[in-house]
Design a protein around this motif. Structure first.
Motif, PDB file in Angstrom:
ATOM      1  N   VAL A  78       0.864  -1.183   0.000  1.00  0.00           N
ATOM      2  CA  VAL A  78       0.000   0.000   0.000  1.00  0.00           C
ATOM      3  C   VAL A  78       0.896   1.227   0.000  1.00  0.00           C
ATOM      4  O   VAL A  78       1.843   1.321   0.777  1.00  0.00           O
ATOM      5  N   GLU A  79       0.590   2.167  -0.885  1.00  0.00           N
ATOM      6  CA  GLU A  79       1.380   3.393  -0.995  1.00  0.00           C
ATOM      7  C   GLU A  79       0.456   4.602  -0.961  1.00  0.00           C
ATOM      8  O   GLU A  79      -0.594   4.603  -1.611  1.00  0.00           O
ATOM      9  N   VAL A  80       0.850   5.620  -0.226  1.00  0.00           N
ATOM     10  CA  VAL A  80       0.106   6.873  -0.179  1.00  0.00           C
ATOM     11  C   VAL A  80       0.626   7.775  -1.296  1.00  0.00           C
ATOM     12  O   VAL A  80       1.840   7.939  -1.458  1.00  0.00           O
ATOM     13  N   ILE A  81      -0.307   8.336  -2.060  1.00  0.00           N
ATOM     14  CA  ILE A  81       0.061   9.299  -3.102  1.00  0.00           C
ATOM     15  C   ILE A  81      -0.425  10.667  -2.645  1.00  0.00           C
ATOM     16  O   ILE A  81      -1.609  10.860  -2.372  1.00  0.00           O
ATOM     17  N   ASP A  82       0.499  11.637  -2.569  1.00  0.00           N
ATOM     18  CA  ASP A  82       0.122  12.989  -2.158  1.00  0.00           C
ATOM     19  C   ASP A  82       0.609  14.053  -3.146  1.00  0.00           C
ATOM     20  O   ASP A  82       0.595  15.239  -2.853  1.00  0.00           O
ATOM     21  N   PHE A 140     -13.161   3.457  -4.802  1.00  0.00           N
ATOM     22  CA  PHE A 140     -11.956   2.874  -5.385  1.00  0.00           C
ATOM     23  C   PHE A 140     -12.240   2.390  -6.794  1.00  0.00           C
ATOM     24  O   PHE A 140     -13.383   2.233  -7.206  1.00  0.00           O
ATOM     25  N   ILE A 141     -11.150   2.150  -7.523  1.00  0.00           N
ATOM     26  CA  ILE A 141     -11.239   1.555  -8.844  1.00  0.00           C
ATOM     27  C   ILE A 141     -10.024   0.650  -9.033  1.00  0.00           C
ATOM     28  O   ILE A 141      -8.921   0.981  -8.584  1.00  0.00           O
ATOM     29  N   ILE A 142     -10.256  -0.506  -9.657  1.00  0.00           N
ATOM     30  CA  ILE A 142      -9.182  -1.447  -9.986  1.00  0.00           C
ATOM     31  C   ILE A 142      -9.074  -1.499 -11.505  1.00  0.00           C
ATOM     32  O   ILE A 142     -10.070  -1.708 -12.191  1.00  0.00           O
ATOM     33  N   CYS A 198      -1.767  -1.002  -4.000  1.00  0.00           N
ATOM     34  CA  CYS A 198      -2.960  -0.222  -3.681  1.00  0.00           C
ATOM     35  C   CYS A 198      -2.474   1.189  -3.398  1.00  0.00           C
ATOM     36  O   CYS A 198      -1.584   1.388  -2.565  1.00  0.00           O
ATOM     37  N   PHE A 199      -3.037   2.169  -4.090  1.00  0.00           N
ATOM     38  CA  PHE A 199      -2.648   3.560  -3.901  1.00  0.00           C
ATOM     39  C   PHE A 199      -3.752   4.298  -3.147  1.00  0.00           C
ATOM     40  O   PHE A 199      -4.882   4.388  -3.635  1.00  0.00           O
ATOM     41  N   LEU A 219      -4.842  -0.650  -7.881  1.00  0.00           N
ATOM     42  CA  LEU A 219      -6.051  -0.245  -7.163  1.00  0.00           C
ATOM     43  C   LEU A 219      -5.826   1.179  -6.668  1.00  0.00           C
ATOM     44  O   LEU A 219      -4.799   1.468  -6.037  1.00  0.00           O
ATOM     45  N   PHE A 220      -6.780   2.063  -6.964  1.00  0.00           N
ATOM     46  CA  PHE A 220      -6.722   3.453  -6.522  1.00  0.00           C
ATOM     47  C   PHE A 220      -7.886   3.685  -5.566  1.00  0.00           C
ATOM     48  O   PHE A 220      -9.043   3.456  -5.928  1.00  0.00           O
ATOM     49  N   ARG A 221      -7.577   4.159  -4.338  1.00  0.00           N
ATOM     50  CA  ARG A 221      -8.615   4.338  -3.314  1.00  0.00           C
ATOM     51  C   ARG A 221      -8.590   5.771  -2.790  1.00  0.00           C
ATOM     52  O   ARG A 221      -7.539   6.304  -2.434  1.00  0.00           O
TER      53      ARG A 221
END
Length: 142
Positions: free
Chosen positions: A24-28, A118-120, A41-42, A63-65
């Motif tokens: 899992v990675e946080v995108i900022d 979310f979207i995969i 998973c972002f 996966l974008f959440r």
């Protein structure tokens, strides 16, 4: 690495529609992904970010959440210029459909965004990316 689920005996096995993700990675900030990011998973809690996909690669999956507050985040996922995004995110109110137009983004709309949307997306290695799961209102770029 793909999506994994944990079984009752604590072993981890591939899981098609999500599951416990190993990475899992946080995108900022705006981000351009690589094929090596496949299986991640972002989590996105910052408004107005664009995540750019690499050229389609067969089996690559992301996966974008949305982890921001309800009505706070617009999240844009942009395919490579030669690729399209195909598929549907089913919703109780109205399905979000991406018709597969080349070089058009898919967007978690800000006004209807909810924490947990979310979207995969999974690459086919030829035409682009297919929606294989999702929740929330995701609009195709006009």
């Amino acid at each position: 690495m793909g999506f994994l689920k944990t079984q009752s005996d604590a072993t981890r096995v591939p899981f098609q529609e999500g599951g416990n993700l190993a990475n899992v990675e946080v995108i900022d900030a705006d981000k351009t992904l690589t094929v090596e990011d496949s299986g991640k998973c972002f989590n996105i809690g910052t408004d107005a970010l664009t995540i750019t996909l690499p050229p389609t690669a067969k089996g690559a999956k992301y996966l974008f959440r949305n982890v921001g507050a309800d009505g706070n985040n617009i999240i844009t996922v942009s395919p490579d210029a030669a690729d399209a995004i195909f598929g549907t995110v089913q919703n109780a109110a109205a399905d979000s459909v991406s018709a597969g137009v080349v070089d058009k983004d898919i967007i978690n709309t800000k006004a209807t965004a909810n924490k947990g949307d979310f979207i995969i997306l999974e690459g086919d290695g030829a035409d682009g990316w297919y929606i294989t799961g999702g929740v929330g209102i995701w609009a195709s770029e006009a």
